[in-house]
Design a protein around this motif. Sequence first.
Motif, PDB file in Angstrom:
ATOM      1  N   PHE A  50       0.846  -1.197   0.000  1.00 26.99           N
ATOM      2  CA  PHE A  50       0.000   0.000   0.000  1.00 26.99           C
ATOM      3  C   PHE A  50       0.883   1.249   0.000  1.00 26.99           C
ATOM      4  N   GLY A  51       0.226   2.379  -0.073  1.00 26.00           N
ATOM      5  CA  GLY A  51       0.924   3.658   0.038  1.00 26.00           C
ATOM      6  C   GLY A  51       1.218   4.325  -1.288  1.00 26.00           C
ATOM      7  N   GLY A  52       0.988   3.629  -2.414  1.00 31.64           N
ATOM      8  CA  GLY A  52       1.210   4.275  -3.705  1.00 31.64           C
ATOM      9  C   GLY A  52       0.186   5.382  -3.919  1.00 31.64           C
ATOM     10  N   LYS A  53       0.625   6.529  -4.401  1.00 34.59           N
ATOM     11  CA  LYS A  53      -0.256   7.681  -4.590  1.00 34.59           C
ATOM     12  C   LYS A  53      -0.807   7.710  -6.011  1.00 34.59           C
ATOM     13  N   ASP A  54      -2.122   7.770  -6.119  1.00 40.33           N
ATOM     14  CA  ASP A  54      -2.798   7.869  -7.414  1.00 40.33           C
ATOM     15  C   ASP A  54      -3.802   9.017  -7.315  1.00 40.33           C
ATOM     16  N   THR A  55      -3.323  10.226  -7.514  1.00 42.74           N
ATOM     17  CA  THR A  55      -4.136  11.430  -7.294  1.00 42.74           C
ATOM     18  C   THR A  55      -5.410  11.427  -8.116  1.00 42.74           C
ATOM     19  N   GLY A 109      -6.890   8.842  -9.538  1.00 43.94           N
ATOM     20  CA  GLY A 109      -7.704   7.641  -9.410  1.00 43.94           C
ATOM     21  C   GLY A 109      -7.859   6.826 -10.676  1.00 43.94           C
ATOM     22  N   ASP A 110      -6.871   6.899 -11.574  1.00 45.44           N
ATOM     23  CA  ASP A 110      -6.988   6.161 -12.826  1.00 45.44           C
ATOM     24  C   ASP A 110      -6.282   4.813 -12.792  1.00 45.44           C
ATOM     25  N   GLY A 111      -5.811   4.419 -11.611  1.00 49.05           N
ATOM     26  CA  GLY A 111      -5.147   3.131 -11.482  1.00 49.05           C
ATOM     27  C   GLY A 111      -3.688   3.154 -11.847  1.00 49.05           C
ATOM     28  N   ILE A 112      -3.156   4.330 -12.131  1.00 51.08           N
ATOM     29  CA  ILE A 112      -1.745   4.473 -12.475  1.00 51.08           C
ATOM     30  C   ILE A 112      -1.108   5.378 -11.428  1.00 51.08           C
ATOM     31  N   TYR A 113      -0.106   4.877 -10.753  1.00 46.83           N
ATOM     32  CA  TYR A 113       0.496   5.631  -9.665  1.00 46.83           C
ATOM     33  C   TYR A 113       1.162   6.898 -10.179  1.00 46.83           C
ATOM     34  N   ASP A 114       1.133   7.935  -9.336  1.00 50.70           N
ATOM     35  CA  ASP A 114       1.627   9.250  -9.744  1.00 50.70           C
ATOM     36  C   ASP A 114       3.039   9.201 -10.288  1.00 50.70           C
ATOM     37  N   CYS A 146       0.290  12.318 -16.445  1.00 46.45           N
ATOM     38  CA  CYS A 146      -0.757  13.319 -16.194  1.00 46.45           C
ATOM     39  C   CYS A 146      -1.391  12.988 -14.841  1.00 46.45           C
ATOM     40  N   PRO A 147      -0.676  13.204 -13.738  1.00 44.90           N
ATOM     41  CA  PRO A 147      -1.155  12.733 -12.433  1.00 44.90           C
ATOM     42  C   PRO A 147      -2.400  13.425 -11.915  1.00 44.90           C
ATOM     43  N   GLU A 148      -2.743  14.584 -12.466  1.00 44.79           N
ATOM     44  CA  GLU A 148      -3.902  15.323 -11.970  1.00 44.79           C
ATOM     45  C   GLU A 148      -5.174  15.016 -12.754  1.00 44.79           C
ATOM     46  N   GLY A 166      -6.492   9.075 -16.752  1.00 45.24           N
ATOM     47  CA  GLY A 166      -6.161   8.729 -18.127  1.00 45.24           C
ATOM     48  C   GLY A 166      -6.049   7.235 -18.327  1.00 45.24           C
ATOM     49  N   LEU A 167      -5.343   6.855 -19.375  1.00 48.59           N
ATOM     50  CA  LEU A 167      -5.239   5.464 -19.782  1.00 48.59           C
ATOM     51  C   LEU A 167      -3.824   4.931 -19.589  1.00 48.59           C
ATOM     52  N   LYS A 168      -3.729   3.641 -19.341  1.00 48.23           N
ATOM     53  CA  LYS A 168      -2.430   3.022 -19.096  1.00 48.23           C
ATOM     54  C   LYS A 168      -1.524   3.132 -20.315  1.00 48.23           C
ATOM     55  N   GLN A 169      -2.102   2.954 -21.526  1.00 48.57           N
ATOM     56  CA  GLN A 169      -1.265   2.994 -22.724  1.00 48.57           C
ATOM     57  C   GLN A 169      -0.702   4.377 -23.001  1.00 48.57           C
ATOM     58  N   PHE A 170      -1.248   5.397 -22.344  1.00 45.05           N
ATOM     59  CA  PHE A 170      -0.736   6.757 -22.510  1.00 45.05           C
ATOM     60  C   PHE A 170      -0.082   7.257 -21.225  1.00 45.05           C
ATOM     61  N   ASN A 171       0.424   6.302 -20.422  1.00 46.69           N
ATOM     62  CA  ASN A 171       1.095   6.652 -19.170  1.00 46.69           C
ATOM     63  C   ASN A 171       0.221   7.529 -18.273  1.00 46.69           C
ATOM     64  N   GLY A 172      -1.067   7.239 -18.270  1.00 48.59           N
ATOM     65  CA  GLY A 172      -1.978   7.950 -17.379  1.00 48.59           C
ATOM     66  C   GLY A 172      -2.559   9.222 -17.947  1.00 48.59           C
ATOM     67  N   CYS A 173      -2.281   9.539 -19.194  1.00 47.48           N
ATOM     68  CA  CYS A 173      -2.855  10.738 -19.801  1.00 47.48           C
ATOM     69  C   CYS A 173      -4.173  10.386 -20.482  1.00 47.48           C
ATOM     70  N   PRO A 174      -5.111  11.341 -20.550  1.00 51.93           N
ATOM     71  CA  PRO A 174      -6.437  11.044 -21.102  1.00 51.93           C
ATOM     72  C   PRO A 174      -6.481  11.102 -22.623  1.00 51.93           C
TER      73      PRO A 174
END
Length: 477
Positions: free
Chosen positions: A215-220, A222-227, A232-234, A237-245
Amino acid sequence: MKHLNKLLFAVMMVMGLSSHAQDSNNPWAISFGVNAVDTRTSAGGGKNWADRHFSQPFAVKDNWNILPSVSYLSVSRFIGDGFTFGVQGSVNKITKYVQFAPNAVGHDSRGYIVTNPGDLMYYGIDGTIRYSFMNLLKSKVIDPSLSVGGGYTFFGDSSYGTVNPGAGLTFWFTDNIGLSFATAYKKSFGDREDAAGKPDAPSHFQHTAGLTFKFGGKDTDGDGIYDKDDACPEVAGLKQFNGCPDTDGDGIQDSEDACPDVAGLAALKGCPDTDGDGIADKDDACPEVAGLAALNGCPDADGDGVADKDDKCPTVAGPKENAGCPWPDTDGDGVLDKDDKCIDVKGTVANQGCPEVSEEVMMKLNEYSRTILFDSGKSTFKKQTYPTLQSITAILKEYPYSRFLVEGHTDSDGSNAMNQTLSENRAAAVKNYLIENGIAADRLKSTGFGETKPIDTNKTAKGKAHNRRTEISLIKE
């Protein structure tokens, strides 16, 4: 209560640890479950050290001490390169203590006997450095490890330090939840029993089985990809785009999509092309009709370089200056209206569409001009000459783009200077009359030649009359 206080003390020590992340995504891991203590390793006897320690490793019923409840808790953090550091607190009750007593009643064939030392309470606080082989195996499920550490054991009324080599195996059900098994050989400093033969500081094996939670990983967002892995941590987004929408779902992330709200083509940076002409709708002046890039996506049916939407003659080629229509030739003289200085009158190409002044016309002009009569010695007209001036004016108006020179001439009577001045004034008088009657001033010039260009003899009255004249000549460009 005394036992609980010791366990809480161990937990507080664990929670005070600080190091690096448990793995690349979660900074912490916590494990809890049951532990088993096997004291057989403290007994003597056996053929050798290995026989004494490992001849009965799974004699659970005979040798293992197990509490039927949660009896250990550990917390760990990642150090780096597969290493974690953790602290574990454990509690147990020793009801099975193995001794080597070949002379005692009830010993087994090897000379060992299991006794109850009086339900001794067992507490352990241990620190461990663990190395995981999961990355080397390139596995996301099987996580074998080796460990080394040390700790402090409370064994009944005694307590002592231990060195703890060990091994473990975790099966990860998800990225965060796993089933963990571990064993450690806890070698005591001064393996011993008291004078009565009861255990005082025995070496032993401790085995654990339980659940591990990372536990403890930060996912600001809430897209399932840790910050730390999220470009795009704020924003979710999508996993294939490294968390970007990818708002429009066209397979191009918003940060690289020129039209993020409308699905489009990769070749057009995510913008649509409704008419399929290779020009993005946002840049296409005619997005519903295929056209040319040179005309901002609009068609040009007649190929004249003027877009159909701006072309007043879309099916007939024409210049842009005439809104895409061919230039007209109103008078049909072969000179287009745009170049024709006499649009409504047929002319010649050489004269920019205006009619040229013929020799016949010039002869007629000069027939009129030679009959202009002036008052004697003056530049004023005689009354009967005005119809002649009007006829000259009418002819000049037929040739609005032709220019003319009015020439004044005299006979030889009088001085040369006087005759020169008189000829200039008479020519100017004719020019001024024409201007006053509608002939543009820039079309006319005047000059005087005095008595220098006679056309007849000055020795007779008739000849002098011929020499007193006005002539009109065509000024050629």
